[in-house]
Design a protein around this motif. Structure first.
Motif, mmCIF file in Angstrom:
data_model
loop_
_atom_site.group_PDB
_atom_site.id
_atom_site.type_symbol
_atom_site.label_atom_id
_atom_site.label_comp_id
_atom_site.label_asym_id
_atom_site.label_seq_id
_atom_site.Cartn_x
_atom_site.Cartn_y
_atom_site.Cartn_z
ATOM 1 N N ILE A 133 1.034 -1.069 -0.176
ATOM 2 C CA ILE A 133 -0.061 -0.103 -0.022
ATOM 3 C C ILE A 133 0.898 1.238 -0.106
ATOM 4 C CG2 ILE A 133 -1.674 1.096 1.418
ATOM 5 C CD1 ILE A 133 -2.736 -1.333 2.433
ATOM 6 N N THR A 134 2.232 1.294 0.662
ATOM 7 C CA THR A 134 2.871 2.586 0.794
ATOM 8 C C THR A 134 3.109 3.256 -0.463
ATOM 9 O OG1 THR A 134 3.862 1.622 2.962
ATOM 10 C CG2 THR A 134 5.290 3.338 1.570
ATOM 11 N N PRO A 135 3.282 2.596 -1.663
ATOM 12 C CA PRO A 135 3.597 3.590 -3.060
ATOM 13 C C PRO A 135 2.434 4.350 -3.434
ATOM 14 C CG PRO A 135 4.358 1.034 -3.267
ATOM 15 C CD PRO A 135 3.784 1.225 -1.629
ATOM 16 N N ALA A 136 1.263 3.818 -2.859
ATOM 17 C CA ALA A 136 0.190 4.749 -3.311
ATOM 18 C C ALA A 136 0.186 5.850 -2.444
ATOM 19 C CB ALA A 136 -1.154 4.014 -3.069
ATOM 20 N N PHE A 137 0.847 6.104 -1.327
ATOM 21 C CA PHE A 137 0.974 7.325 -0.573
ATOM 22 C C PHE A 137 2.445 8.056 -0.699
ATOM 23 C CE2 PHE A 137 -2.631 5.154 0.852
ATOM 24 C CZ PHE A 137 -3.730 5.982 1.077
ATOM 25 N N ALA A 138 3.036 7.424 -1.638
ATOM 26 C CA ALA A 138 4.729 8.163 -1.730
ATOM 27 C C ALA A 138 4.520 9.550 -2.039
ATOM 28 C CB ALA A 138 5.239 7.339 -2.857
ATOM 29 N N GLY A 139 5.466 10.182 -1.606
ATOM 30 C CA GLY A 139 5.635 11.693 -1.931
ATOM 31 C C GLY A 139 5.417 12.264 -3.274
ATOM 32 N N LYS A 140 5.989 11.491 -4.339
ATOM 33 C CA LYS A 140 5.789 11.647 -5.449
ATOM 34 C C LYS A 140 4.283 11.756 -6.257
ATOM 35 C CE LYS A 140 7.049 6.933 -7.292
ATOM 36 N NZ LYS A 140 8.007 6.331 -8.012
ATOM 37 N N VAL A 141 3.621 11.061 -5.593
ATOM 38 C CA VAL A 141 2.192 10.907 -6.055
ATOM 39 C C VAL A 141 1.382 11.959 -5.142
ATOM 40 C CG1 VAL A 141 2.238 8.569 -6.794
ATOM 41 C CG2 VAL A 141 1.303 8.995 -4.315
ATOM 42 N N GLY A 186 -11.556 6.444 -6.801
ATOM 43 C CA GLY A 186 -11.500 6.758 -8.418
ATOM 44 C C GLY A 186 -12.617 6.798 -8.699
ATOM 45 N N VAL A 187 -13.822 6.991 -8.141
ATOM 46 C CA VAL A 187 -15.434 6.720 -8.424
ATOM 47 C C VAL A 187 -15.630 8.283 -9.052
ATOM 48 C CG1 VAL A 187 -17.674 6.421 -7.806
ATOM 49 C CG2 VAL A 187 -15.869 5.020 -6.772
ATOM 50 N N THR A 188 -16.043 8.243 -9.989
ATOM 51 C CA THR A 188 -16.722 9.665 -10.481
ATOM 52 C C THR A 188 -18.155 9.602 -11.179
ATOM 53 O OG1 THR A 188 -15.788 9.081 -12.781
ATOM 54 C CG2 THR A 188 -14.228 10.615 -11.339
ATOM 55 N N ASP A 189 -18.569 8.153 -11.393
ATOM 56 C CA ASP A 189 -19.978 8.011 -11.795
ATOM 57 C C ASP A 189 -20.920 8.399 -10.643
ATOM 58 O OD1 ASP A 189 -21.980 6.660 -13.343
ATOM 59 O OD2 ASP A 189 -22.338 5.655 -11.731
ATOM 60 N N ASP A 257 -5.662 6.644 -9.210
ATOM 61 C CA ASP A 257 -6.457 6.660 -7.813
ATOM 62 C C ASP A 257 -5.962 5.309 -7.077
ATOM 63 O OD1 ASP A 257 -8.462 4.006 -8.387
ATOM 64 O OD2 ASP A 257 -8.583 5.486 -10.314
ATOM 65 N N VAL A 258 -6.031 4.980 -6.006
ATOM 66 C CA VAL A 258 -5.468 4.212 -5.081
ATOM 67 C C VAL A 258 -5.804 2.682 -5.313
ATOM 68 C CG1 VAL A 258 -5.154 3.322 -2.669
ATOM 69 C CG2 VAL A 258 -5.075 5.710 -3.175
ATOM 70 N N LEU A 259 -7.248 2.600 -5.742
ATOM 71 C CA LEU A 259 -7.595 1.409 -6.113
ATOM 72 C C LEU A 259 -6.913 0.883 -7.227
ATOM 73 C CD1 LEU A 259 -9.841 -1.196 -6.038
ATOM 74 C CD2 LEU A 259 -11.498 0.507 -6.959
ATOM 75 N N SER A 260 -6.989 1.660 -8.368
ATOM 76 C CA SER A 260 -6.332 1.295 -9.400
ATOM 77 C C SER A 260 -4.965 0.743 -9.384
ATOM 78 C CB SER A 260 -6.589 2.362 -10.776
ATOM 79 O OG SER A 260 -7.949 2.512 -10.945
ATOM 80 N N ARG A 261 -4.266 1.819 -8.471
ATOM 81 C CA ARG A 261 -3.061 1.359 -8.227
ATOM 82 C C ARG A 261 -2.612 -0.262 -7.428
ATOM 83 N NH1 ARG A 261 0.876 5.962 -8.371
ATOM 84 N NH2 ARG A 261 -0.292 7.650 -8.725
ATOM 85 N N LEU A 262 -3.403 -0.184 -6.796
ATOM 86 C CA LEU A 262 -3.534 -1.583 -5.840
ATOM 87 C C LEU A 262 -3.851 -2.515 -6.712
ATOM 88 C CD1 LEU A 262 -5.072 -0.894 -2.338
ATOM 89 C CD2 LEU A 262 -2.639 -0.762 -3.058
ATOM 90 N N ILE A 263 -4.863 -2.653 -7.566
ATOM 91 C CA ILE A 263 -5.051 -3.740 -8.662
ATOM 92 C C ILE A 263 -3.994 -3.980 -9.363
ATOM 93 C CG2 ILE A 263 -6.511 -4.428 -10.732
ATOM 94 C CD1 ILE A 263 -8.843 -2.680 -9.602
ATOM 95 N N LEU A 264 -3.042 -3.083 -9.822
ATOM 96 C CA LEU A 264 -1.915 -3.387 -10.726
ATOM 97 C C LEU A 264 -0.740 -4.010 -9.719
ATOM 98 C CD1 LEU A 264 -2.094 -0.038 -12.936
ATOM 99 C CD2 LEU A 264 -2.466 -2.359 -13.700
ATOM 100 N N VAL A 265 -0.752 -3.943 -8.393
ATOM 101 C CA VAL A 265 0.422 -4.348 -7.563
ATOM 102 C C VAL A 265 0.484 -5.924 -7.753
ATOM 103 C CG1 VAL A 265 0.831 -4.849 -5.308
ATOM 104 C CG2 VAL A 265 0.341 -2.436 -6.058
ATOM 105 N N ARG A 266 1.498 -6.441 -7.812
ATOM 106 C CA ARG A 266 1.588 -7.655 -7.744
ATOM 107 C C ARG A 266 2.818 -8.081 -6.630
ATOM 108 N NH1 ARG A 266 -1.709 -7.354 -10.391
ATOM 109 N NH2 ARG A 266 -2.378 -8.118 -12.371
ATOM 110 N N ASP A 267 2.243 -9.144 -5.772
ATOM 111 C CA ASP A 267 3.179 -9.699 -4.701
ATOM 112 C C ASP A 267 3.637 -11.011 -5.194
ATOM 113 O OD1 ASP A 267 4.057 -9.922 -2.287
ATOM 114 O OD2 ASP A 267 2.178 -11.142 -1.431
ATOM 115 N N GLY A 268 4.972 -11.082 -5.533
ATOM 116 C CA GLY A 268 5.332 -12.302 -5.983
ATOM 117 C C GLY A 268 4.600 -12.818 -7.160
ATOM 118 N N GLY A 269 4.288 -12.096 -7.908
ATOM 119 C CA GLY A 269 3.374 -12.233 -9.200
ATOM 120 C C GLY A 269 1.999 -12.389 -9.186
ATOM 121 N N ASP A 270 1.315 -12.312 -7.938
ATOM 122 C CA ASP A 270 0.125 -12.601 -7.459
ATOM 123 C C ASP A 270 -0.631 -11.250 -7.235
ATOM 124 O OD1 ASP A 270 0.229 -15.499 -7.835
ATOM 125 O OD2 ASP A 270 0.756 -15.648 -5.571
ATOM 126 N N ALA A 271 -1.771 -11.075 -7.787
ATOM 127 C CA ALA A 271 -2.611 -9.844 -7.704
ATOM 128 C C ALA A 271 -3.547 -10.048 -6.204
ATOM 129 C CB ALA A 271 -3.487 -9.718 -8.843
#
Length: 466
Positions: A133-141, A186-189, A257-271
């Motif tokens: 989760i940490t990368p979704a709250f890194a300073g650069k984002v 990331g909900v806009t609807d 958005d955070v949800l999209s970032r987390l969906i793309l995260v892989r932990d040892g290849g697993d989502a």
């Protein structure tokens, strides 16, 4: 592919069965001579004191028993040992996370947040989740988030009218919920937003009695407990639908958005699974929505009571002095703690501040007392944002001493969204004060709502054009 309503409902029922609070508590009641002093009242009365009247009860216990004391809680007279000195907090925050387990200490939140929640996990599972989760709250984002928060805050403030009087807590809750739904989800609807908002608000407004009731599943067929369960089912259905649709979104890789970032995260290849995503998102939603809104409402309330502080904050908003606006947020959190304590459950006997404690005890620093001790914060009853910018004499440290200001906890369990929360508060204060002066309407005091405390009267203010 999105889950069917039946599949989503089954996952909700599984969570209710698996994440029951109190299941990790020791079966045997710890003996009085194993613990620091405390009241001999029945555990039910002490639980009511802590959960319903904490702002009077905890300071009274501190005056009566000193810097370390025990509270007995239902079910079964479980022991909660509260510490009040910064050196105590330092030892607890630095403790071995395999022994000082925060997840078990937060178990009362399990049925709502889920077993995969960052707040409910311990050991290796917590370290893994935090790493993901940490990368979704890194300073650069954060810069991109700040731009979106600015846009949302500006739209909200533009809807206000000069001379209008309102509960700032309600407006700030509305605003921070919109931020969370758009930045984290990331909900806009608008149709999806309209469904999520009331479900989230009803979740936030759960009373302490309903929280405790999760430990007795039979209650879930009646009154407020049944309403809470039904609301959880609706919220889960909407969240699983959003997760499923987002997985199939053609622009997933381009979304920020955070949800999209987390969906793309892989932990040892697993989502991450849908359940893992749901649990972490609910945690971010609830931990990052009401707490920031409450701190903002208290900040506006305090500025509205003090023309000099209002003028200084208004100047900061005009000049882009974010350091001062952040100090306003921090002082609001100090003077009006949203969370009362930081807890850990002991898996082995330990010694803190010379006090021997048995395995099975729940312990933690009292935020309420730490923030009000005059030896931590001179003139603790005064609203003085400048204390967070003052340099200690003979020291290079800026602000109060370490472990005396702990709204985000500490150590490896420090709140992962602390930086986002302060950024959000600064941006919103800047937008409000750029357009309006505020005047507080009457005196306000805290009241308990679920595990948090909020202004009893909603921190009512009047806004007037600058």
């Amino acid at each position: 592919m999105a889950l069917t309503e039946h599949e989503a409902a089954e996952l909700t029922e599984q969570r209710f069965r698996r994440a029951r609070p109190f299941q990790h508590l020791p079966k045997a009641k710890l003996a009085r001579d194993q613990l620091p002093p405390g009241l001999r009242w029945p555990a039910l009365l002490q639980s009511i004191g802590l959960l319903r009247f904490r702002h009077q009860f905890v300071p009274w216990l501190h005056r009566r028993y000193g810097d370390v004391f025990t509270v007995r809680l239902i079910p079964g007279g479980q022991a909660l040992v509260l510490f009040t000195r910064p050196e105590h907090a330092r030892e607890i925050f630095a403790g071995d996370p395999e022994i000082f387990q925060a997840g078990k200490g937060n178990a009362i939140l399990g049925p709502i947040m889920g077993e995969h929640s960052l707040l409910l996990q311990d050991g290796g599972e917590h370290a893994r989740a935090r790493k993901l989760i940490t990368p979704a709250f890194a300073g650069k984002v954060m810069k991109g988030y700040a731009e979106l928060v600015t846009e949302i805050a500006r739209d909200e403030v533009a809807s206000w009218r000069p001379g209008e009087e309102f509960r700032s807590l309600d407006r700030m809750n509305r605003l921070t919920l919109e931020v969370i739904l758009r930045v984290v989800f990331g909900v806009t609807d608008e149709q999806r937003l309209a469904g999520l908002r009331p479900c989230v608000n009803r979740t936030v407004e759960i009373s302490p009695a309903v929280l405790l009731g999760w430990g007795w599943p039979r209650l879930q067929r009646f009154g407020p407990w049944k309403a809470t369960v039904d609301n959880q089912r609706r919220l889960d259905r909407l969240m699983y639908a959003e997760i499923g649709e987002r997985r199939d979104a053609p622009d997933l890789a381009d979304r920020t958005d955070v949800l999209s970032r987390l969906i793309l995260v892989r932990d040892g290849g697993d989502a991450l699974s849908d359940v893992e995503l749901r649990d972490q998102l609910v945690t971010l939603l609830l931990a990052g929505h009401e707490t920031t809104a409450t701190a903002l409402s208290w900040a506006l309330y305090e500025l509205g009571r003090d023309p000099a502080q209002l003028a200084r904050a208004r100047q900061a908003a005009d000049e882009g002095d974010d350091a001062w606006l952040e100090a306003v947020m921090k002082e609001s959190m100090r003077l009006h703690p949203v969370i009362p304590m930081v807890v850990r459950q002991l898996m082995e006997p330990v010694t803190i501040g010379g006090v021997d404690l048995p395995a099975g005890a729940t312990i933690g620093p009292s935020i309420l007392i730490a923030h009000q001790r005059p030896d931590n914060h001179p003139e603790p009853e005064r609203f003085r944002p400048e204390r967070f910018l003052e340099v200690a004499e003979g020291d290079h440290r800026v602000g109060p001493p370490v472990n005396t200001w702990i709204p985000f906890g500490g150590g490896v369990r420090r709140c992962i969204g602390a930086g986002f929360s302060l950024m959000e508060g600064v941006v919103i204060l800047r937008e409000v004060l750029a357009a309006y002066d505020v005047t507080s309407l009457g005196r306000d005091v805290p009241k308990v709502r679920n595990i948090t405390s909020v202004p009893r009267s909603g921190a009512r203010i009047r806004v007037t054009s600058r």
